[in-house]
Design a protein around this motif. Structure first.
Motif, short mmCIF file in Angstrom:
data_model
loop_
_atom_site.label_atom_id
_atom_site.label_comp_id
_atom_site.label_asym_id
_atom_site.label_seq_id
_atom_site.Cartn_x
_atom_site.Cartn_y
_atom_site.Cartn_z
N TRP A 88 0.85 -1.19 0.00
CA TRP A 88 0.00 0.00 0.00
C TRP A 88 0.88 1.23 0.00
O TRP A 88 1.79 1.36 0.82
CB TRP A 88 -0.92 0.05 1.22
N ASN A 89 0.63 2.13 -0.95
CA ASN A 89 1.42 3.36 -1.05
C ASN A 89 0.49 4.55 -1.11
O ASN A 89 -0.20 4.76 -2.11
CB ASN A 89 2.30 3.32 -2.30
N PRO A 90 0.43 5.36 -0.04
CA PRO A 90 -0.48 6.52 -0.03
C PRO A 90 -0.14 7.56 -1.08
O PRO A 90 -0.97 8.41 -1.40
CB PRO A 90 -0.33 7.08 1.39
N ARG A 91 1.08 7.52 -1.64
CA ARG A 91 1.47 8.50 -2.65
C ARG A 91 0.82 8.23 -4.01
O ARG A 91 0.96 9.03 -4.93
CB ARG A 91 2.99 8.51 -2.80
N LEU A 92 0.12 7.12 -4.14
CA LEU A 92 -0.51 6.77 -5.42
C LEU A 92 -1.99 7.15 -5.46
O LEU A 92 -2.69 6.80 -6.41
CB LEU A 92 -0.34 5.28 -5.71
N SER A 93 -2.45 7.85 -4.45
CA SER A 93 -3.86 8.21 -4.39
C SER A 93 -4.31 8.97 -5.62
O SER A 93 -5.35 8.66 -6.23
CB SER A 93 -4.12 9.05 -3.13
N THR A 94 -3.54 9.97 -6.04
CA THR A 94 -3.91 10.79 -7.20
C THR A 94 -3.94 9.94 -8.47
O THR A 94 -4.84 10.09 -9.31
CB THR A 94 -2.92 11.95 -7.37
N GLU A 95 -2.98 9.04 -8.61
CA GLU A 95 -2.93 8.19 -9.81
C GLU A 95 -4.11 7.23 -9.85
O GLU A 95 -4.69 6.99 -10.92
CB GLU A 95 -1.61 7.43 -9.84
N HIS A 96 -4.46 6.65 -8.71
CA HIS A 96 -5.65 5.79 -8.68
C HIS A 96 -6.88 6.56 -9.16
O HIS A 96 -7.65 6.08 -9.99
CB HIS A 96 -5.89 5.27 -7.26
N GLY A 97 -7.05 7.76 -8.64
CA GLY A 97 -8.19 8.59 -9.03
C GLY A 97 -8.16 8.97 -10.50
O GLY A 97 -9.20 8.99 -11.16
N ARG A 98 -6.97 9.26 -11.03
CA ARG A 98 -6.86 9.67 -12.44
C ARG A 98 -7.34 8.56 -13.38
O ARG A 98 -8.11 8.80 -14.32
CB ARG A 98 -5.40 10.01 -12.76
N VAL A 99 -6.88 7.34 -13.13
CA VAL A 99 -7.26 6.23 -14.02
C VAL A 99 -8.74 5.89 -13.87
O VAL A 99 -9.43 5.66 -14.87
CB VAL A 99 -6.37 5.00 -13.73
N VAL A 100 -9.24 5.88 -12.65
CA VAL A 100 -10.65 5.55 -12.44
C VAL A 100 -11.55 6.57 -13.12
O VAL A 100 -12.62 6.23 -13.63
CB VAL A 100 -10.95 5.45 -10.92
N GLN A 101 -11.11 7.82 -13.18
CA GLN A 101 -11.91 8.85 -13.84
C GLN A 101 -12.04 8.61 -15.35
O GLN A 101 -12.93 9.17 -15.99
CB GLN A 101 -11.30 10.24 -13.60
N LEU A 102 -11.19 7.78 -15.91
CA LEU A 102 -11.27 7.47 -17.34
C LEU A 102 -12.39 6.47 -17.64
O LEU A 102 -12.77 6.29 -18.80
CB LEU A 102 -9.94 6.87 -17.83
N LEU A 103 -12.89 5.82 -16.60
CA LEU A 103 -13.88 4.76 -16.77
C LEU A 103 -15.29 5.32 -16.75
O LEU A 103 -15.58 6.29 -16.05
CB LEU A 103 -13.73 3.71 -15.67
N ARG A 104 -16.18 4.66 -17.51
CA ARG A 104 -17.59 5.03 -17.52
C ARG A 104 -18.43 3.82 -17.11
O ARG A 104 -17.96 2.67 -17.19
CB ARG A 104 -18.01 5.49 -18.93
N ALA A 105 -19.63 4.09 -16.68
CA ALA A 105 -20.53 3.00 -16.30
C ALA A 105 -20.68 2.03 -17.47
O ALA A 105 -20.87 2.44 -18.61
CB ALA A 105 -21.89 3.55 -15.90
N GLY A 106 -20.56 0.73 -17.17
CA GLY A 106 -20.68 -0.30 -18.20
C GLY A 106 -19.35 -0.75 -18.77
O GLY A 106 -19.29 -1.76 -19.48
#
Length: 473
Positions: A274-292
């Motif tokens: 677990w690396n707390p410094r990757l929080s922004t990167e996790h959010g960035r990639v997830v924002q690329l996803l859409r429902a479905g």
């Protein structure tokens, strides 16, 4: 704007490594002129703000006694808080207690502002009076300027500055000041750490190891909520992405709770990555996803990509080889009520790609119509090795290629020490895939891991001629 930011960073690096207090406006202007080609008035603000961000450097140079513990603590390896006590002489004004507030308001630029130290103390000889402690940097000669004296005259306060003996203790010093006083002179002092719930995680250098237990105790004392301090004792294992650690201070409890991007996770920090410094990167990639959309998380860990994707109503296939990560992944899916939306696997990454991923793509891609918006994403967050896994995509599927719009997008993470890290990771990926990605990929700089070592994310759609093997006629 680029020049402005570059010059500000250069100014901070070059000047604060020497004596920030001696930096003059002309010197700053010359530095900025050298790198920008001109000296606009706006740069004066850069100088002022940069100095403000480093108050401790200025304070320590002008009056070291006020901000340094007792010199006798040098070389201490077991923390003795009593040894940090010392008495320093500071300027003070004696005023009637009913006008203390007015004096503080009128002399706010000269009053001591150091956190943890009282600005107003009682006068042991006069219960109707108080001592207002002044900043020794602003009143170095124990004498106020004419403007301050005029203010005091209007308040009917005698302007004479007294010498007050201020008692300092361990509680009054910051962690950086304590460690700087304890470690041998000239050695680097590192008080930074990663916070994982109640755990503070340090990466100590070799010269700091003899003082590691003292450092751990100081970090715990000075950071409310930290009840356990650990130090990494070896490099991250490439197989399970965890590392051995030593508890330096506090309770030996490494099961903790964290919150990232408004999602709660629970984990055993000694057994999973677990690396707390990757929080922004996790959010960035997830924002690329859409429902479905469909997400294949090859090295899922405890779910920082998989769980927020499931909350965005994506279909998620999450895998991790580490059995402990797999167990905590299942636990966190239930904790966040997405266990019905995430299919979890405990497999080697190659087996996961050749098994569940190939099976799902073979079933889904031929059924998609041209106008359908479903996208397929493959996240490969194992920076030390992920690029080597890209060869699995070569002829992973058999048949006629799907629509170019539906080709899966890969987000592959890697480390680079190259002078051009983006080009380096692209070329390495191309070598493994056996094709060029020129004009078909993007490299995103995630973070600086160490000096001359960057972590990047290479994103690209898998070329059809790589992904598909056409059947023999």
């Amino acid at each position: 704007l680029w020049r402005l930011g570059y010059c500000a960073r250069l100014l901070k690096t070059n000047h604060f490594r020497t004596a920030a207090s001696n930096t003059s406006f002309p010197a700053v202007w010359m530095l900025l002129a050298q790198h920008s080609g001109r000296v606009p008035g706006l740069f004066v603000v850069v100088k002022k703000n940069t100095l403000f961000t480093m108050p401790e450097t200025v304070e320590d140079k002008t009056n070291p006694e006020l901000y340094l513990p007792h010199p006798g603590v040098r070389g201490m390896t077991l923390l003795n808080r009593e040894a940090f006590k010392r008495t320093v002489v500071v300027p003070a004004l004696k005023v009637k207690k009913e006008i203390v507030h007015s004096v503080l308001k009128s002399l706010k630029q000269s009053v001591l502002q150091r956190p943890g130290l009282k600005r107003v103390v009682e006068d042991p000889e006069d219960e109707d009076s108080r001592f207002v402690i002044l900043d020794p940097h602003k009143v170095p000669e124990f004498s106020l300027g004419e403007s301050e004296q005029e203010v005091l005259k209007q308040l009917k306060v005698h302007p004479e500055v007294s010498r007050y003996q201020l008692e300092l203790s361990y509680e009054n010093f910051k962690s950086e000041e304590i460690l700087r006083a304890v470690l041998p002179e000239g050695q680097e002092v590192t008080s930074g750490f990663s916070r994982v719930g109640h755990i503070a995680h340090l990466n100590l250098r070799d010269h700091q190891l003899p003082y590691r237990h003292l450092i751990g105790q100081v970090i715990m004392d000075k950071n409310p909520g930290v009840t356990c301090v650990v130090n990494k004792t070896n490099i991250i294992d490439s197989t399970y992405r965890n590392f051995e650690m030593e508890v330096l201070a506090g309770e030996n409890n490494l099961v903790t709770k964290v919150k990232e991007n408004n999602i709660a996770y629970e984990l055993d920090f000694s057994k999973v990555y677990w690396n707390p410094r990757l929080s922004t990167e996790h959010g960035r990639v997830v924002q690329l996803l859409r429902a479905g959309d469909v997400l294949f998380d090859v090295f899922a860990g405890i779910g920082p990509f998989a769980i927020p994707a499931a909350k965005r109503r994506c279909r998620v296939f999450a895998n991790d080889l580490n059995p402990d990560s797999y167990t905590w992944l299942l636990h966190n899916c239930k904790l966040n009520k997405v266990d019905t939306k995430v299919k979890a696997f405990n497999m080697d990454g190659r087996d996961f790609l050749r098994g569940p991923v190939r099976e799902e793509l073979s079933k889904e891609l031929p059924l998609l119509r041209e106008e359908q918006q479903t996208a397929f994403h493959v996240v490969m967050n194992l920076p030390a090795l992920a690029v080597e896994f890209l060869d699995v995509f070569r002829h992973l599927l058999v048949g006629e290629p799907c629509s170019p719009a539906h080709l899966p997008t890969v987000h592959c993470y890697g480390f680079s020490k190259h002078s051009d890290p983006a080009r380096d990771i692209q070329e390495r990926a191309e070598a493994v895939l056996g094709t060029s990605l020129a004009g078909r990929c993007s490299a995103f700089l995630v973070r600086n891991v160490a000096p001359n070592k960057e972590m990047l994310c290479l994103s690209f759609q898998i070329p059809a001629d790589v992904l598909y093997k056409r059947p023999c006629p």
